[in-house]
Structures are given as structure tokens and as C-alpha cells.
Design an enzyme around this catalytic site. Structure first.
Site, PDB file in Angstrom:
ATOM      1  N   GLN A 103      -2.714 -20.553 -25.139  1.00 35.98           N
ATOM      2  CA  GLN A 103      -3.307 -19.679 -26.143  1.00 35.98           C
ATOM      3  C   GLN A 103      -2.588 -18.334 -26.181  1.00 35.98           C
ATOM      4  OE1 GLN A 103      -7.943 -20.297 -25.978  1.00 35.98           O
ATOM      5  NE2 GLN A 103      -7.109 -20.659 -23.937  1.00 35.98           N
ATOM      6  N   HIS A 108      -1.303 -20.362 -30.593  1.00 36.45           N
ATOM      7  CA  HIS A 108      -1.531 -19.186 -31.440  1.00 36.45           C
ATOM      8  C   HIS A 108      -0.239 -18.512 -31.885  1.00 36.45           C
ATOM      9  CE1 HIS A 108      -5.736 -19.016 -29.425  1.00 36.45           C
ATOM     10  NE2 HIS A 108      -5.746 -19.767 -30.508  1.00 36.45           N
ATOM     11  N   CYS A 148       8.056 -15.192 -48.415  1.00 33.13           N
ATOM     12  CA  CYS A 148       9.118 -16.210 -48.443  1.00 33.13           C
ATOM     13  C   CYS A 148       9.220 -17.013 -47.153  1.00 33.13           C
ATOM     14  CB  CYS A 148      10.461 -15.560 -48.755  1.00 33.13           C
ATOM     15  SG  CYS A 148      11.079 -14.451 -47.450  1.00 33.13           S
ATOM     16  N   SER A 204      -8.573 -18.963 -18.703  1.00 35.18           N
ATOM     17  CA  SER A 204      -9.187 -18.839 -20.026  1.00 35.18           C
ATOM     18  C   SER A 204     -10.701 -18.965 -19.932  1.00 35.18           C
ATOM     19  CB  SER A 204      -8.655 -19.906 -20.983  1.00 35.18           C
ATOM     20  OG  SER A 204      -9.285 -19.812 -22.254  1.00 35.18           O
ATOM     21  N   CYS A 224      -5.265 -16.668 -10.943  1.00 35.21           N
ATOM     22  CA  CYS A 224      -4.441 -17.844 -11.248  1.00 35.21           C
ATOM     23  C   CYS A 224      -3.295 -18.025 -10.265  1.00 35.21           C
ATOM     24  CB  CYS A 224      -3.891 -17.736 -12.672  1.00 35.21           C
ATOM     25  SG  CYS A 224      -5.156 -17.632 -13.955  1.00 35.21           S
TER      26      CYS A 224
END
EC number: 2.3.1.286
Length: 273
Positions: free
Chosen positions: A104, A122, A133, A222, A265
């Protein structure tokens, strides 16, 4: 993996039991690289909500505010480097245990760590896209363009906010100049999915296809408060595959988890290095 701390034995066992992990990462994976996250341990916003897609596209003052803050915030965001969590997940892939990593985050730090199979759910902040364009420009080049057009802003500094933003409070953005697309004069926007904007269908379909081949899911950093990420956990639960999460604090999927490790983490994944 045998040298891991005893406290993480359950996570080690989870990883060891599965050969085709589908990994979903969020902001907590990158905080140790100096990139702030959005939410606290309860899943609540730490700051005001990020810019909304509809407001960005329809309001010039919103675009001025966004790009002024980004001019300051990009200087450090663009220099961020992978931390041990990114390297641990890259090692997991190198060992043949990670079939796909869905992030994410928009910082591309997984790729910088050497991870090969990555889906940027994302988008990516290192590109700027013309909404007219479709032309894309490296964010580093656009930084130079922004700086030349707004030289007086370059001396400003502010604390970092998530995703290359900066906490420029009480600034008057009315004088900030936002360049248009050189090719067509269209509105330039970072090549990321803003709040209120839909994730491209092909990206979702590709991620779902890889999830259908996984034998387990691992969530890293998360809270899953945003549905665009949470839906993949719902899909995994519907398939009845085991789901483990490494996250400090509550997640939206707590009642769907097989295992939860409430630890930073990089510490929780240290056994992979």
C-alpha cells in the site's frame, strides 16, 4: 531462521509451514526509513486526512497547497532508503517463499531492497502523471521544475508528514506556482491513488489472481483501515487460508487473523535476515 528470538517462534513456524506467501505491506514497514505513518496504534488519524482526489482536481488552491508541501517534503522522502523490514521480505522472496508482495506504500522501497515481484497498489510517488494526456515525468525532474518556479519557497523547512508531504502550517499558498503539463497544459498529479480515487481495476485483478495461488497471507505494518487493502484480507479469509499479521496496535482484520505479532516490523522479521 534458527537464530530467531524465542518470542517470534510462532511467526517463524508460520513462515516455515507455507511455500507461497502473499505478503501485504503498509506504512509501518517504512517508518524506520524515516517516513511517518498515518495512524496511531488504535487506527486513528495522527493528522488531518490526506488530500482528496476530487478536491485536487477541482480546486486550484488545493493543488497549490499540495505541491508546496510536496516541494519541501520530497527532499527527504526522495532520499529514503530501505530498512531491515524491506530487506527481510526481499530475502523471503529470494528463498522462494513469497509469491507476490502487494504494498500500500508509494515509496518503492521494496524494489530498492531488491524485491522483484511487487504490486504498487496505490501507485508510486516517484512519478508525476498528466491527467490530460497521461504523460509521465520522474518526480525528481518535476522537483527541479517546481523549484525553479518557486525559488523563494526553497529556503523553507518543515517536519515530515506521510508520503512526501510536509507540515507547512499557516503558510499562504496563493503565490505558489504549479506548472502545467508541457505537452498539453493539463493538470499534473503524483502517480498515486489519492483518497476518493479508485485503484485501477487491472491492478486489483492482478493482485487477486496472485492471492488465489497463495497458501497463506502475511500482513506487515498495516492497520488495514483503508478498504483498498482490507478487501484482500477478506478474500484470503473467504478462501480459508491462514492469515498472520505483524503490526503495532489494532487492525481492521483482527478477528480474521490466525496469528498476530505486535512488534516493530524490522524486529519481528529479523529471523529472515
Amino acid at each position: 531462521m534458527s537464530n530467531a528470538p524465542l518470542a517470534n517462534q510462532s511467526l517463524q513456524d508460520f513462515v516455515a509451514r507455507h511455500q507461497r506467501l502473499f505478503v501485504l505491506t503498509g506504512a509501518g514497514c517504512s517508518t524506520n526509513s524515516g517516513i511517518p505513518d498515518y495512524r496511531d496504534s488504535h487506527g486513528n488519524w495522527k493528522r488531518t486526512q490526506p488530500v482528496n482526489f476530487q478536491a485536487f482536481m477541482s480546486e486550484e488552491h488545493t493543488r497549490r497547497r499540495y505541491w508546496a508541501r510536496s516541494l519541501i517534503g520530497w527532499r527527504r522522502f526522495g532520499q529514503a532508503r530501505p530498512n531491515d523490514a524491506h530487506h527481510a521480505l526481499a530475502r523471503l522472496e529470494a528463498n522462494g517463499r513469497c509469491g507476490m508482495l502487494l504494498t500500500q506504500n508509494v515509496d518503492r522501497l521494496h524494489q530498492s531492497a531488491g524485491h522483484r515481484q511487487v504490486i504498487d497498489l496505490h501507485g508510486r510517488l516517484d512519478l508525476v502523471r498528466c491527467m490530460g494526456c497521461g504523460a509521465k515525468t520522474p518526480r525528481s525532474e518535476f522537483q527541479d521544475t517546481l523549484g525553479r518556479a518557486n525559488a523563494e519557497w526553497l529556503a523553507l523547512d518543515a517536519s515530515d508528514a506521510p508520503d512526501g508531504d510536509a507540515d507547512l502550517e499557516h503558510a499562504d499558498f496563493s503565490s505558489f506556482k504549479v506548472p502545467a503539463c508541457e505537452a498539453c497544459g493539463g493538470i499534473l498529479k503524483p502517480d498515486v491513488v489519492f483518497f476518493g480515487e479508485n485503484v485501477p481495476r487491472d491492478v486489483v485483478a492482478t493482485a487477486q489472481d496472485h492471492l488465489s495461488q497463495a497458501d497463506a497471507m502475511l500482513i506487515v505494518g498495516s492497520s488495514l483501515m483503508v478498504y483498498s487493502g482490507f478487501r484482500f484480507v477478506q478474500a484470503a479469509a473467504q478462501r480459508q487460508i491462514p492469515i498472520a499479521a505483524v503490526n503495532l496496535g489494532r487492525t481492521r482484520a483482527d478477528d480474521l487473523l490466525t496469528l498476530k505479532v505486535e512488534e516493530r516490523c524490522e524486529a519481528a522479521l529479523a529471523f529472515l535476515l
